[in-house]
Motif scaffolding. Structure first.
Motif, short mmCIF file in Angstrom:
data_model
loop_
_atom_site.label_atom_id
_atom_site.label_comp_id
_atom_site.label_asym_id
_atom_site.label_seq_id
_atom_site.Cartn_x
_atom_site.Cartn_y
_atom_site.Cartn_z
N ALA A 66 34.86 27.25 53.98
CA ALA A 66 33.79 26.66 54.78
C ALA A 66 32.67 27.66 55.03
O ALA A 66 31.48 27.32 55.01
N ARG A 71 26.28 25.34 50.88
CA ARG A 71 26.04 24.16 51.70
C ARG A 71 24.78 23.44 51.24
O ARG A 71 23.87 24.04 50.69
N TYR A 110 24.46 19.59 57.29
CA TYR A 110 24.34 20.70 56.35
C TYR A 110 25.71 21.34 56.17
O TYR A 110 26.14 22.17 56.98
N VAL A 111 26.41 20.93 55.12
CA VAL A 111 27.79 21.37 54.90
C VAL A 111 28.04 21.50 53.40
O VAL A 111 27.19 21.14 52.58
N TYR A 174 31.22 24.84 60.65
CA TYR A 174 29.93 24.17 60.46
C TYR A 174 29.22 23.89 61.79
O TYR A 174 28.27 23.12 61.83
N LEU A 193 29.18 16.97 64.48
CA LEU A 193 28.59 17.97 63.60
C LEU A 193 27.08 17.98 63.80
O LEU A 193 26.47 16.92 63.99
#
Length: 207
Positions: A66, A71, A110-111, A174, A193
């Motif tokens: 992650a 991203r 935004y991931v 995130y 998120l």
């Protein structure tokens, strides 16, 4: 997908053996994920920088992926719908009705879509275990500068499963949060998120 108890009975193994084999399978999957991630320049995980209590390899892998994987703006509704298509054979087998309610034109987050997909898939698999013939409600809405993804009617004792532990770390990386909240028909898996912030870039070229 069968319950842990059913698997133990079918294979004639103890629960201790089940969890040992299950961990070996997770390690194997983690190795495959790292092979794929290494092609994109992601380094192998070490014990440095891993928060206390996250010694499990699957959680460490999720955290590192992650943080280090690329991203990009991602639509969470489309991502969720893709996961549900993957799970359709399982929901049909267990006669589970999973209804998604999503607000229109939600902004992106935004991931890394691939990493978040695995986290949400783990959450849904844990929530569906032993829920044959039941109804689950999934709501996706915007709340201020965050997106809320809320799955209702899950067991109150879902607790600290492997899927939730991995998902919590990924979502936290995130800038989000994951919690198990009590509600009138059991509990709700609630995660938020942050919305991807847009920036204006000015490029000046004197040639």
């Amino acid at each position: 997908r069968k319950s842990r108890f059913a698997v133990c009975q079918e294979l004639n193994i103890s629960r201790t053996s089940y969890y040992r084999y299950h961990q070996q399978a997770l390690d194997a999957v983690a190795s495959l994920l790292w092979e794929r991630a290494a092609k994109h320049g992601v380094s192998q995980p070490t014990s440095e920088g891993v928060a206390p209590g996250n010694a499990d390899q699957a959680v460490q892998t999720a955290v590192r992926l992650a943080h280090e994987s690329r991203r990009q703006p991602t639509g969470i509704v489309g991502l969720t719908e893709g996961i549900l298509r993957t799970l359709r054979p399982l929901t049909e087998e267990q006669s589970i009705r999973l209804v998604v309610s999503a607000a229109p034109e939600l902004p992106p987050i935004y991931v890394n879509a691939w990493v978040l997909r695995q986290a949400l898939l783990s959450l849904l698999l844990d929530a569906m275990e032993g829920r044959d013939g039941e109804h689950l409600d999934l709501e996706i809405v915007r709340v201020a500068d965050r997106l809320s993804w809320r799955l209702r009617s899950v067991p109150r004792d879902l607790g600290e499963s492997q899927g939730i532990a991995v998902a919590r770390e990924v979502i936290g990386a995130y800038g989000g949060q994951l919690a198990l909240e009590p509600c009138e028909d059991g509990a709700a898996l609630a995660l938020t998120l942050p919305i991807a912030r847009q920036s204006t870039i000015l490029i000046i070229d004197d040639d």
